[in-house]
Design a protein around this motif. Structure first.
Motif, PDB file in Angstrom:
ATOM      1  N   LEU A   1     -13.359  -1.425  -5.196  1.00  0.00           N
ATOM      2  CA  LEU A   1     -12.091  -0.963  -4.631  1.00  0.00           C
ATOM      3  C   LEU A   1     -10.883  -1.437  -5.433  1.00  0.00           C
ATOM      4  O   LEU A   1     -10.852  -2.560  -5.950  1.00  0.00           O
ATOM      5  CB  LEU A   1     -11.943  -1.455  -3.188  1.00  0.00           C
ATOM      6  N   GLN A   2      -9.892  -0.566  -5.504  1.00  0.00           N
ATOM      7  CA  GLN A   2      -8.583  -0.907  -6.058  1.00  0.00           C
ATOM      8  C   GLN A   2      -7.570  -0.801  -4.925  1.00  0.00           C
ATOM      9  O   GLN A   2      -7.591   0.155  -4.150  1.00  0.00           O
ATOM     10  CB  GLN A   2      -8.200   0.043  -7.185  1.00  0.00           C
ATOM     11  N   VAL A   3      -6.682  -1.777  -4.823  1.00  0.00           N
ATOM     12  CA  VAL A   3      -5.690  -1.806  -3.747  1.00  0.00           C
ATOM     13  C   VAL A   3      -4.299  -1.718  -4.365  1.00  0.00           C
ATOM     14  O   VAL A   3      -3.957  -2.482  -5.280  1.00  0.00           O
ATOM     15  CB  VAL A   3      -5.798  -3.087  -2.902  1.00  0.00           C
ATOM     16  N   SER A   4      -3.500  -0.769  -3.877  1.00  0.00           N
ATOM     17  CA  SER A   4      -2.127  -0.621  -4.361  1.00  0.00           C
ATOM     18  C   SER A   4      -1.181  -0.573  -3.169  1.00  0.00           C
ATOM     19  O   SER A   4      -1.587  -0.241  -2.053  1.00  0.00           O
ATOM     20  CB  SER A   4      -1.973   0.643  -5.210  1.00  0.00           C
ATOM     21  N   VAL A   5       0.081  -0.909  -3.421  1.00  0.00           N
ATOM     22  CA  VAL A   5       1.101  -0.961  -2.356  1.00  0.00           C
ATOM     23  C   VAL A   5       2.345  -0.233  -2.828  1.00  0.00           C
ATOM     24  O   VAL A   5       2.755  -0.360  -3.993  1.00  0.00           O
ATOM     25  CB  VAL A   5       1.442  -2.418  -1.986  1.00  0.00           C
ATOM     26  N   SER A   6       2.941   0.532  -1.926  1.00  0.00           N
ATOM     27  CA  SER A   6       4.198   1.226  -2.200  1.00  0.00           C
ATOM     28  C   SER A   6       5.163   0.964  -1.052  1.00  0.00           C
ATOM     29  O   SER A   6       4.782   1.080   0.114  1.00  0.00           O
ATOM     30  CB  SER A   6       3.956   2.730  -2.349  1.00  0.00           C
ATOM     31  N   ILE A   7       6.393   0.597  -1.381  1.00  0.00           N
ATOM     32  CA  ILE A   7       7.426   0.346  -0.376  1.00  0.00           C
ATOM     33  C   ILE A   7       8.465   1.456  -0.450  1.00  0.00           C
ATOM     34  O   ILE A   7       9.027   1.726  -1.514  1.00  0.00           O
ATOM     35  CB  ILE A   7       8.086  -1.026  -0.581  1.00  0.00           C
ATOM     36  N   ASP A   8       8.698   2.106   0.681  1.00  0.00           N
ATOM     37  CA  ASP A   8       9.662   3.211   0.757  1.00  0.00           C
ATOM     38  C   ASP A   8       9.383   4.286  -0.289  1.00  0.00           C
ATOM     39  O   ASP A   8      10.302   4.794  -0.947  1.00  0.00           O
ATOM     40  CB  ASP A   8      11.090   2.692   0.620  1.00  0.00           C
ATOM     41  N   ALA A   9       8.117   4.623  -0.449  1.00  0.00           N
ATOM     42  CA  ALA A   9       7.684   5.695  -1.357  1.00  0.00           C
ATOM     43  C   ALA A   9       8.021   5.418  -2.820  1.00  0.00           C
ATOM     44  O   ALA A   9       8.037   6.349  -3.641  1.00  0.00           O
ATOM     45  CB  ALA A   9       8.276   7.031  -0.933  1.00  0.00           C
ATOM     46  N   ALA A  10       8.302   4.168  -3.151  1.00  0.00           N
ATOM     47  CA  ALA A  10       8.539   3.811  -4.556  1.00  0.00           C
ATOM     48  C   ALA A  10       7.207   3.861  -5.308  1.00  0.00           C
ATOM     49  O   ALA A  10       6.136   3.898  -4.690  1.00  0.00           O
ATOM     50  CB  ALA A  10       9.152   2.417  -4.648  1.00  0.00           C
ATOM     51  N   PRO A  11       7.245   3.905  -6.632  1.00  0.00           N
ATOM     52  CA  PRO A  11       5.989   3.898  -7.389  1.00  0.00           C
ATOM     53  C   PRO A  11       5.105   2.739  -6.949  1.00  0.00           C
ATOM     54  O   PRO A  11       5.569   1.610  -6.792  1.00  0.00           O
ATOM     55  CB  PRO A  11       6.461   3.737  -8.839  1.00  0.00           C
TER      56      PRO A  11
END
Length: 214
Positions: free
Chosen positions: A125-135
């Motif tokens: 698994l790869q985990v990514s995070v985006s805040i307010d639809a930012a990259p």
């Protein structure tokens, strides 16, 4: 009677001189306390919503001849390497009274693997995070997810938190098409014939006010 007027005049002049002399008369003064007044700052507090889950978010190119259904009774749930991922969006709202510039940071805690048969799947698994639809920012690269319980930090982002205004934090789980990690799939999907719990995710969000330069 000849001396009455001069004596009266002399007495009057003495009175004028006495009243006009420096320090010869005290001014009236008084003081009284007013009611106590409490001076308060605004406050900064937040609520975090239950996540909005999307079990079949297509983000890659679907190869020719492959059908991925994202809705309907015959949809394609689960993670498809390089094509489809799962996302969880949390809404963070300032429920306080102050409009503040604050740094939003988060920690993602993962439990130990619930189903040992899928240890290879968890590792991939790869985990990514985006805040307010930012990259989005990758916080756990494919191949580096630990099998034991632990937590990872999400890079902080400075935002303006106005009262009642919501911000979103989206956590996405995917498997890159080039991960090369061997794991069993059913019909090209990283899923069992029935749903199985792999682990639990518990996010913690923190707001820290940022001083504003004068």
């Amino acid at each position: 009677m000849k001396h009455t007027l001069p004596l009266a005049l002399a007495a009057g002049l003495a009175a004028v001189l006495l009243l006009g002399a420096q320090g010869s008369m005290a001014y009236l003064t008084d003081a009284a306390a007013g009611p106590a007044t409490v001076i308060q700052s605004g406050n900064l507090s937040m609520t975090v919503s239950a996540p909005t889950a999307v079990a079949n978010e297509v983000y890659g190119t679907v190869p020719a001849g492959m059908v991925v259904r994202t809705s309907g009774a015959n949809n394609t749930p689960g993670i498809i390497p390089g094509i489809q991922r799962q996302s969880y969006t949390y809404t963070v709202t300032n429920t306080g009274s102050a409009r503040a510039t604050a740094r939003l940071s988060a920690s993602l805690a993962f439990s130990a693997l619930t189903e040992p048969r899928y240890s290879a799947l968890r590792t991939a698994l790869q985990v990514s995070v985006s805040i307010d639809a930012a990259p989005e920012v990758v916080v756990v690269a494919a191949g580096s997810m630990p099998t034991a319980a632990g937590a990872i930090a999400v890079p902080a982002q400075t935002l303006v938190f106005a009262p009642g205004v919501a911000h979103t934090v989206t956590v996405r789980f995917s498997i890159p098409a080039t991960s090369g990690t061997p794991f069993a799939t059913v019909g090209g999907r990283s899923a069992a014939t029935s749903a199985a719990t792999l682990f639990t995710l518990t996010p913690t969000f923190t707001l820290t006010q940022v001083p504003v330069a004068s």
